[in-house]
Design a protein around this motif. Structure first.
Motif, PDB file in Angstrom:
ATOM      1  N   SER A  17       0.854  -1.189   0.000  1.00  0.00           N
ATOM      2  CA  SER A  17       0.000   0.000   0.000  1.00  0.00           C
ATOM      3  C   SER A  17       0.884   1.231   0.000  1.00  0.00           C
ATOM      4  O   SER A  17       2.042   1.190   0.434  1.00  0.00           O
ATOM      5  CB  SER A  17      -0.921   0.023   1.219  1.00  0.00           C
ATOM      6  N   VAL A  18       0.317   2.342  -0.469  1.00  0.00           N
ATOM      7  CA  VAL A  18       1.062   3.596  -0.449  1.00  0.00           C
ATOM      8  C   VAL A  18       1.242   4.079   0.981  1.00  0.00           C
ATOM      9  O   VAL A  18       2.294   4.611   1.341  1.00  0.00           O
ATOM     10  CB  VAL A  18       0.338   4.654  -1.309  1.00  0.00           C
ATOM     11  N   THR A  19       0.228   3.857   1.819  1.00  0.00           N
ATOM     12  CA  THR A  19       0.321   4.273   3.221  1.00  0.00           C
ATOM     13  C   THR A  19       1.463   3.549   3.929  1.00  0.00           C
ATOM     14  O   THR A  19       2.269   4.163   4.643  1.00  0.00           O
ATOM     15  CB  THR A  19      -1.002   3.990   3.949  1.00  0.00           C
ATOM     16  N   GLY A  20       1.536   2.240   3.716  1.00  0.00           N
ATOM     17  CA  GLY A  20       2.617   1.472   4.334  1.00  0.00           C
ATOM     18  C   GLY A  20       3.977   1.888   3.807  1.00  0.00           C
ATOM     19  O   GLY A  20       4.949   1.967   4.560  1.00  0.00           O
ATOM     20  N   ARG A  27       8.034   9.336   4.692  1.00  0.00           N
ATOM     21  CA  ARG A  27       7.599  10.428   3.826  1.00  0.00           C
ATOM     22  C   ARG A  27       6.087  10.502   3.873  1.00  0.00           C
ATOM     23  O   ARG A  27       5.406   9.593   4.358  1.00  0.00           O
ATOM     24  CB  ARG A  27       8.070  10.207   2.384  1.00  0.00           C
ATOM     25  N   SER A  28       5.549  11.581   3.331  1.00  0.00           N
ATOM     26  CA  SER A  28       4.099  11.721   3.286  1.00  0.00           C
ATOM     27  C   SER A  28       3.525  10.815   2.203  1.00  0.00           C
ATOM     28  O   SER A  28       4.201  10.475   1.223  1.00  0.00           O
ATOM     29  CB  SER A  28       3.709  13.172   3.025  1.00  0.00           C
ATOM     30  N   GLN A  29       2.255  10.440   2.385  1.00  0.00           N
ATOM     31  CA  GLN A  29       1.596   9.592   1.393  1.00  0.00           C
ATOM     32  C   GLN A  29       1.509  10.287   0.038  1.00  0.00           C
ATOM     33  O   GLN A  29       1.789   9.649  -1.004  1.00  0.00           O
ATOM     34  CB  GLN A  29       0.208   9.209   1.898  1.00  0.00           C
ATOM     35  N   PRO A  30       1.150  11.576  -0.019  1.00  0.00           N
ATOM     36  CA  PRO A  30       1.127  12.246  -1.338  1.00  0.00           C
ATOM     37  C   PRO A  30       2.487  12.259  -2.026  1.00  0.00           C
ATOM     38  O   PRO A  30       2.564  12.153  -3.252  1.00  0.00           O
ATOM     39  CB  PRO A  30       0.654  13.664  -0.999  1.00  0.00           C
ATOM     40  N   ALA A  31       3.575  12.370  -1.231  1.00  0.00           N
ATOM     41  CA  ALA A  31       4.909  12.390  -1.844  1.00  0.00           C
ATOM     42  C   ALA A  31       5.231  11.041  -2.481  1.00  0.00           C
ATOM     43  O   ALA A  31       5.790  10.988  -3.589  1.00  0.00           O
ATOM     44  CB  ALA A  31       5.957  12.736  -0.787  1.00  0.00           C
ATOM     45  N   VAL A  32       4.863   9.953  -1.806  1.00  0.00           N
ATOM     46  CA  VAL A  32       5.109   8.622  -2.369  1.00  0.00           C
ATOM     47  C   VAL A  32       4.262   8.413  -3.613  1.00  0.00           C
ATOM     48  O   VAL A  32       4.739   7.897  -4.639  1.00  0.00           O
ATOM     49  CB  VAL A  32       4.823   7.529  -1.316  1.00  0.00           C
ATOM     50  N   THR A  33       3.008   8.833  -3.548  1.00  0.00           N
ATOM     51  CA  THR A  33       2.130   8.705  -4.725  1.00  0.00           C
ATOM     52  C   THR A  33       2.698   9.473  -5.913  1.00  0.00           C
ATOM     53  O   THR A  33       2.705   8.977  -7.046  1.00  0.00           O
ATOM     54  CB  THR A  33       0.728   9.233  -4.385  1.00  0.00           C
ATOM     55  N   ARG A  34       3.198  10.682  -5.657  1.00  0.00           N
ATOM     56  CA  ARG A  34       3.768  11.487  -6.727  1.00  0.00           C
ATOM     57  C   ARG A  34       4.979  10.812  -7.351  1.00  0.00           C
ATOM     58  O   ARG A  34       5.135  10.786  -8.573  1.00  0.00           O
ATOM     59  CB  ARG A  34       4.152  12.868  -6.188  1.00  0.00           C
ATOM     60  N   ARG A  50      -5.145   0.273  -8.750  1.00  0.00           N
ATOM     61  CA  ARG A  50      -5.579   0.777  -7.452  1.00  0.00           C
ATOM     62  C   ARG A  50      -6.921   0.174  -7.067  1.00  0.00           C
ATOM     63  O   ARG A  50      -7.848   0.100  -7.888  1.00  0.00           O
ATOM     64  CB  ARG A  50      -5.689   2.312  -7.481  1.00  0.00           C
ATOM     65  N   HIS A  51      -7.025  -0.218  -5.796  1.00  0.00           N
ATOM     66  CA  HIS A  51      -8.264  -0.755  -5.227  1.00  0.00           C
ATOM     67  C   HIS A  51      -8.463  -0.087  -3.870  1.00  0.00           C
ATOM     68  O   HIS A  51      -8.148  -0.669  -2.821  1.00  0.00           O
ATOM     69  CB  HIS A  51      -8.199  -2.268  -5.078  1.00  0.00           C
ATOM     70  N   GLY A  52      -8.951   1.139  -3.905  1.00  0.00           N
ATOM     71  CA  GLY A  52      -9.092   1.890  -2.660  1.00  0.00           C
ATOM     72  C   GLY A  52      -7.717   2.179  -2.084  1.00  0.00           C
ATOM     73  O   GLY A  52      -6.813   2.631  -2.795  1.00  0.00           O
ATOM     74  N   PRO A  53      -7.508   1.880  -0.790  1.00  0.00           N
ATOM     75  CA  PRO A  53      -6.193   2.144  -0.190  1.00  0.00           C
ATOM     76  C   PRO A  53      -5.136   1.114  -0.587  1.00  0.00           C
ATOM     77  O   PRO A  53      -3.946   1.330  -0.373  1.00  0.00           O
ATOM     78  CB  PRO A  53      -6.471   2.071   1.318  1.00  0.00           C
ATOM     79  N   ARG A  54      -5.555   0.008  -1.156  1.00  0.00           N
ATOM     80  CA  ARG A  54      -4.621  -1.043  -1.525  1.00  0.00           C
ATOM     81  C   ARG A  54      -4.245  -0.915  -2.993  1.00  0.00           C
ATOM     82  O   ARG A  54      -4.991  -0.352  -3.795  1.00  0.00           O
ATOM     83  CB  ARG A  54      -5.225  -2.436  -1.282  1.00  0.00           C
ATOM     84  N   VAL A  55      -3.085  -1.440  -3.338  1.00  0.00           N
ATOM     85  CA  VAL A  55      -2.644  -1.462  -4.729  1.00  0.00           C
ATOM     86  C   VAL A  55      -2.179  -2.866  -5.072  1.00  0.00           C
ATOM     87  O   VAL A  55      -1.751  -3.624  -4.195  1.00  0.00           O
ATOM     88  CB  VAL A  55      -1.505  -0.448  -4.983  1.00  0.00           C
TER      89      VAL A  55
END
Length: 318
Positions: A17-20, A27-34, A50-55
């Motif tokens: 997950s991006v959160t994990g 780092r922040s979640q938006p930074a990892v997503t970017r 993407r499937h909600g919070p999971r990938v």
């Protein structure tokens, strides 16, 4: 592509997950997503669905991850070595790659012998398939490799080649465990735990046991250690390389010779055209000494490589 993008991608692959991944990288979640989006733009294909919070990784993501993991491992080693040089501490580590059979069955004894002579040395060991070992040595990712034959490959030099007969591995209490030597004919009618790669040792094993034919569905695995565990659980009899069976035996199993010679060929390799450092030569020699303790071991010069494969052609290529 940038290292930060690759690190973000690898962290998402590992965390799921991006959160994990954000927690792992601090780092922040938006930074990892970017960073992941930037890497997808650079490659030209999606790395995740993407499937909600999971990938979930795409097929392209899985394929890229193997290379990214390899590159980031080298990057981390470079950073660690740069820090060691800056601090003036520690000798350069030995960078090694070996199949699981050598890593379990020979390398611990060889490293122990080396350290008795020269004292503790830093070691970075990667274990994997024979093809992975050859790639790592030829590509310069490691300094020394140990694998099963064939070992001839552009960019490689074989230092020595060993041969030892395969063995039968049986569970404690198996009627055949009382025999001093297990007849191959006695395996007819028994379930066999065998190796999954049909182009190396597995082919010779199948050819040697072919007259009896399989009596039950075989169990295939890519690891001799896995095969021993399956045998211990009573799921069959295994015919395995002698390195794992003798060098790293499991409690609850018995190792016995066979009445048919199924040769297992293995050797030590280094990058071609580079002088071998004294520590690496000493480790190669220590591996050879450890191999000499195997029952039925025979040593061959590197020039014998092609002839060994031809001599075994009646059973198959390694």
């Amino acid at each position: 592509m940038e290292i930060r993008q690759l690190e973000a991608f690898a962290a998402v692959m590992s965390a799921g997950s991006v959160t994990g991944a954000a927690r792992l990288l601090e780092r922040s979640q938006p930074a990892v997503t970017r960073l992941v989006h930037e890497l997808e733009a650079a490659t030209g294909y999606p790395l995740f669905t993407r499937h909600g919070p999971r990938v979930a990784p795409t097929q392209e993501g899985f394929l890229l991850f193997e290379e990214v993991e390899h590159l980031l491992g080298g990057w981390r080693r470079l950073q660690a070595r740069a820090a060691e040089i800056a601090q003036g501490t520690g000798a350069a580590p030995l960078l090694l790659a070996a199949t699981s059979a050598v890593a379990l069955g020979l390398l611990p004894q060889a490293l122990r012998a080396l350290e008795r002579e020269a004292g503790p040395v830093p070691v970075r060991l990667t274990s994997g398939s024979p093809e992975r070992v050859l790639r790592d040595v030829a590509g310069g990712a490691v300094q020394l490799g140990a694998s099963s034959l064939p070992l001839e490959h552009r960019g490689l030099q074989a230092l020595w080649i060993g041969q030892a007969p395969c063995v039968a591995v049986l569970a404690d209490g198996d009627p055949l465990a009382t025999a001093a030597c297990v007849p191959a004919a006695a395996l007819a009618g028994r379930r066999i735990v065998t190796l999954s790669n049909p182009y190396r040792l597995r082919h010779r094993i199948d050819a040697a046991l072919a007259p009896g034919g399989p009596a039950a569905p075989v169990i295939e695995t890519n690891s001799s250690a896995n095969a021993q565990a399956l045998v211990r659980a009573g799921l069959g009899i295994a015919v395995l390389d002698p390195l794992t069976a003798h060098g790293a035996p499991l409690q609850g199993v018995q190792v016995r010779p066979l009445d048919v010679d199924i040769p297992f060929f293995f050797g030590v390799i280094a990058p071609q055209g580079r002088p071998l450092a004294p520590r690496l030569q000493a480790l190669s020699d220590a591996l050879r000494e450890a191999a000499r303790a195997l029952p039925g071991f025979a040593e061959h010069p590197p020039a014998a490589h092609a002839g060994l494969l031809q001599a075994a052609a009646g059973l198959s290529s390694p």
